[in-house]
Design an enzyme around this catalytic site. Sequence first.
Site, PDB file in Angstrom:
ATOM      1  N   GLU A  58       0.723  -1.231   0.153  1.00 22.21           N
ATOM      2  CA  GLU A  58       0.035   0.042  -0.075  1.00 22.21           C
ATOM      3  C   GLU A  58       0.668   1.208   0.229  1.00 22.21           C
ATOM      4  O   GLU A  58       0.655   2.173  -0.599  1.00 22.21           O
ATOM      5  CB  GLU A  58      -0.953  -0.135   1.213  1.00 22.21           C
ATOM      6  N   HIS A 128     -10.641  -4.325  10.934  1.00 17.95           N
ATOM      7  CA  HIS A 128     -11.478  -3.884   9.687  1.00 17.95           C
ATOM      8  C   HIS A 128     -12.234  -2.919  10.025  1.00 17.95           C
ATOM      9  O   HIS A 128     -13.269  -2.550   9.146  1.00 17.95           O
ATOM     10  CB  HIS A 128     -11.772  -5.050   8.819  1.00 17.95           C
TER      11      HIS A 128
END
Length: 327
Positions: A58, A128
């Site tokens: 990322e 998450h």
Amino acid sequence: MPKLSYLKALNRALGDEMNRDPSVFVLGEDMNLALTNVTAGFLDRFGPDRVIETPLSEQGFTNFATGAAMAGRRPVIEFQIPFLLLLVFEQIANQANKFSLMSGGQHAVPVTYLMPAAGWRTGWGAQHSDQPYSIFAHMGVKTVMPATPADAYGLLTTAIRDDDPVVFFGPLASLGVREDVDFAELAPIPLGVGCVHRKGTDVTVVAIGHLVHDAIAVADELADEVSVEVFDPRTLHPFDWTGLAASLEKTGRLVVIDDANRSCGLGGEILATAAEEMRLIAPPRRVTRPDGAIVGASPELDVALQPTREQLVTAIQRVLKYGGDAA
């Protein structure tokens, strides 16, 4: 009139901008599989040069997008889960968001960071389920969180066209929302302009993201007792303080419902600014996740940590106990 879902609105807005402007491209993990359905059909429509499958790195591809933007492209990075934005926080807040200032305006960095699944749902997991939008707003990064399909279309379009970095949060709980739309009337929506979903005169409820729908439901439920105005900021930075002030001029009472942790959250900032600068005739209140909440450990605990309609009703009833005129 056709119905448009929130998820399809993201797909449509991104596809329309890629058709309109050849400098727009999308990159991220699982793009070719369209795992979130945001890029469904894009590989066939636009090809691998504009739908780019990245490695699981990322920080690497976020910096790549910064360079591409400085070279004249308009990248859209799709992140599938909120914590990935924390991995690249430095690349967004300290690099991309400061290049224009540091270069004296010589370099724009038009990157859109698209998070189409922000927040919590059953089984989403502790790593998450965060809502990090307040962090980006705090650092001065343009941050949006629309609640409806038409607003999702309009604000994603604007984000892609903006010459600054923009972080776009799409709430998980809103992805299935559908509304009647005239496709010909879908259009960009300016950043920093909120909207009133329901007019009222007794109390203003500022609702963020999917909680707009809960606030409208509560306003309907209480309609025989209290007139609730539901204000949706849509953009979290820049925030529509003028719109909120206009609402409070009518109502004088404020409740904020915010699906993020209480301390240092956006809900607290809204209350503080209203108390400093706007007309209030009662102490404002907020409904949030608890202080330091870690969501995603067990289903029962997760549900208990979410802001609820019942909590919103209680907060509204409490601010209504105060009367009189502002000093």
